[in-house]
Design a protein around this motif. Structure first.
Motif, PDB file in Angstrom:
ATOM      1  N   TRP A 143     -68.252  43.376  18.790  1.00 38.49           N
ATOM      2  CA  TRP A 143     -69.286  44.216  18.174  1.00 38.49           C
ATOM      3  C   TRP A 143     -69.349  43.975  16.677  1.00 38.49           C
ATOM      4  CZ3 TRP A 143     -72.542  47.170  21.107  1.00 38.49           C
ATOM      5  CH2 TRP A 143     -72.148  47.418  22.437  1.00 38.49           C
TER       6      TRP A 143
ATOM      7  N   THR B 134     -68.093  45.603  27.964  1.00 37.02           N
ATOM      8  CA  THR B 134     -67.910  47.048  28.178  1.00 37.02           C
ATOM      9  C   THR B 134     -68.624  47.825  27.088  1.00 37.02           C
ATOM     10  OG1 THR B 134     -65.807  46.822  27.016  1.00 37.02           O
ATOM     11  CG2 THR B 134     -65.690  47.081  29.385  1.00 37.02           C
ATOM     12  N   ASP B 135     -69.018  49.033  27.450  1.00 36.90           N
ATOM     13  CA  ASP B 135     -69.664  49.904  26.480  1.00 36.90           C
ATOM     14  C   ASP B 135     -68.626  50.373  25.447  1.00 36.90           C
ATOM     15  OD1 ASP B 135     -71.650  51.377  25.255  1.00 36.90           O
ATOM     16  OD2 ASP B 135     -72.416  52.140  27.159  1.00 36.90           O
ATOM     17  N   ILE B 136     -69.097  50.931  24.319  1.00 39.41           N
ATOM     18  CA  ILE B 136     -68.131  51.344  23.290  1.00 39.41           C
ATOM     19  C   ILE B 136     -67.326  52.571  23.748  1.00 39.41           C
ATOM     20  CG2 ILE B 136     -69.422  50.247  21.420  1.00 39.41           C
ATOM     21  CD1 ILE B 136     -70.234  53.088  20.508  1.00 39.41           C
ATOM     22  N   TYR B 137     -67.932  53.413  24.570  1.00 38.76           N
ATOM     23  CA  TYR B 137     -67.192  54.512  25.205  1.00 38.76           C
ATOM     24  C   TYR B 137     -67.006  54.179  26.670  1.00 38.76           C
ATOM     25  CZ  TYR B 137     -67.628  57.470  21.115  1.00 38.76           C
ATOM     26  OH  TYR B 137     -67.523  57.967  19.848  1.00 38.76           O
ATOM     27  N   THR B 138     -65.767  54.272  27.144  1.00 36.75           N
ATOM     28  CA  THR B 138     -65.518  53.933  28.543  1.00 36.75           C
ATOM     29  C   THR B 138     -64.993  55.113  29.344  1.00 36.75           C
ATOM     30  OG1 THR B 138     -63.457  52.988  27.727  1.00 36.75           O
ATOM     31  CG2 THR B 138     -65.190  51.430  28.354  1.00 36.75           C
TER      32      THR B 138
ATOM     33  N   LYS C 218     -60.817  49.371  31.601  1.00 38.41           N
ATOM     34  CA  LYS C 218     -61.355  48.754  30.386  1.00 38.41           C
ATOM     35  C   LYS C 218     -61.468  49.864  29.345  1.00 38.41           C
ATOM     36  CE  LYS C 218     -62.557  44.643  32.152  1.00 38.41           C
ATOM     37  NZ  LYS C 218     -61.829  43.441  31.783  1.00 38.41           N
TER      38      LYS C 218
ATOM     39  N   TYR D 263     -71.824  40.998  25.927  1.00 38.56           N
ATOM     40  CA  TYR D 263     -71.520  42.397  26.232  1.00 38.56           C
ATOM     41  C   TYR D 263     -70.714  42.502  27.522  1.00 38.56           C
ATOM     42  CZ  TYR D 263     -72.454  47.267  27.554  1.00 38.56           C
ATOM     43  OH  TYR D 263     -72.336  48.575  27.941  1.00 38.56           O
TER      44      TYR D 263
ATOM     45  N   GLY E 285     -63.147  50.769  25.863  1.00 33.89           N
ATOM     46  CA  GLY E 285     -64.126  50.404  24.837  1.00 33.89           C
ATOM     47  C   GLY E 285     -63.599  50.759  23.458  1.00 33.89           C
TER      48      GLY E 285
ATOM     49  N   GLY F 270     -63.800  43.327  20.017  1.00 37.21           N
ATOM     50  CA  GLY F 270     -64.545  43.422  21.270  1.00 37.21           C
ATOM     51  C   GLY F 270     -65.904  42.743  21.177  1.00 37.21           C
TER      52      GLY F 270
END
Lengths: 187, 116
Positions: free
Chosen positions: A84, A105-109, B44, A103, B46, A82
């Motif tokens: 990172w 998406t955030d690491i938690y979705t 999506k 960047y 993550g 992703g």
């Protein structure tokens, strides 16, 4: 804050304290350092080592890995795909960085997976708090009069240390609980 | 009919998509790509959410690592649904089907259809 700077290798080590519930603040601070050109290299307790590079806009995320590290390769690869970069880790905490323009998406979705991790951290905090709690409130009251003075001083210092540990864990437990409640309302 | 006594239900949208991706053996990143594709970029996932979801699904024995399937990179572990996972997925699909039907018939009462 204590700065030791080595001009030749362009490295510096910064002493900074963040509590376990201050991950947002810590991420923000690391992003500010990157904007000044200082990219995080490694962490050891409260010591953050940075390498100087081009100042740039980066996003940092700190994750807490729940499981033993035998699947570390897979864990890092999921993040790497992703975009990172795994920068370093310290006692279960994993530090990731991505250039802002990459960047997406955030690491938690989703809230469910965040809650899952917070709940496990909560359980861990209780387990760590338990020995201090037993010592201070169950064993300690019976010991005060039954030992010699050197041992009493030692036990006194140990009690103070454990009390501090317990207070910090208490704050952490409260903050984690609050965060879980907030996320549960979002579902 | 709602299924009440299933501990793993309801599945979140992300976990639902992860599970339907795992009717075939897929490794971590391939799951992310597959979900993005079949959800038409709506969902999506993550990396931390994927890793946490896979850990939980493994612990609940709904998915399993397929070490017997050779990958180009052997450190990449493909996952697949277990028979228990398929049962849970079926129950979740029933639940979602029921929700969908309720919505369609509610709109039908005022003469609206959901085809647009």
């Amino acid at each position: 804050m204590d700065n030791r700077q080595n001009v030749k290798t362009r490295k510096k080590t910064v002493l900074k304290l963040f509590f376990a519930w201050q991950d947002q603040e810590e991420q923000h601070w690391l992003e500010q350092m990157a904007a000044e050109g200082w990219l995080l290299n490694s962490i050891f307790f409260l010591l953050y080592e940075f390498t100087y590079g081009e100042p740039g806009e980066y996003i940092y995320r700190i994750d807490y890995k729940l499981t033993p590290d035998k699947d570390m390769y897979e864990y890092k690869e999921i993040f790497a795909q992703g975009g990172w970069k795994h920068v370093c880790s310290f006692s279960g905490w994993q530090y990731f960085r991505i250039p802002k323009e990459e960047y997406s998406t955030d690491i938690y979705t989703d809230a469910a997976s965040r809650i899952e991790v917070l709940k496990r951290r909560l359980a861990l905090a209780f387990i760590i708090a338990l020995p201090s709690f037993i010592f201070l409130f169950i064993l300690r009251p019976y010991q005060i009069t039954s030992y010699g003075s050197v041992l009493q001083i030692f036990l006194g210092l140990l009690s103070i240390f454990m009390l501090i540990v317990l207070i910090l864990l208490g704050v952490l437990i409260y903050k984690l609980y609050q965060h879980i409640r907030k996320l549960e309302k979002e579902i | 009919m709602p299924i009440k006594n299933e501990e793993n239900l309801p599945l979140s949208d992300s976990v639902y998509y992860i599970m339907i991706s795992l009717i075939q053996p897929l490794h971590g990143y391939a799951i992310m790509q597959h979900v993005d594709e079949i959800s038409q970029h709506e969902i999506k996932i993550g990396p931390a959410t994927l890793y946490t979801s896979l850990t939980k699904l493994k612990e609940s024995k709904l998915i399993v690592e397929r070490d017997d399937i050779i990958q180009s990179d052997e450190r990449r572990k493909p996952y697949m649904l277990t028979p228990k996972g398929i049962q849970v997925l079926k129950a979740e699909i029933e639940r979602r089907k029921h929700m969908l039907q309720q919505g369609v018939s509610a709109l039908a009462k005022i003469g609206e259809n959901t085809d647009g």
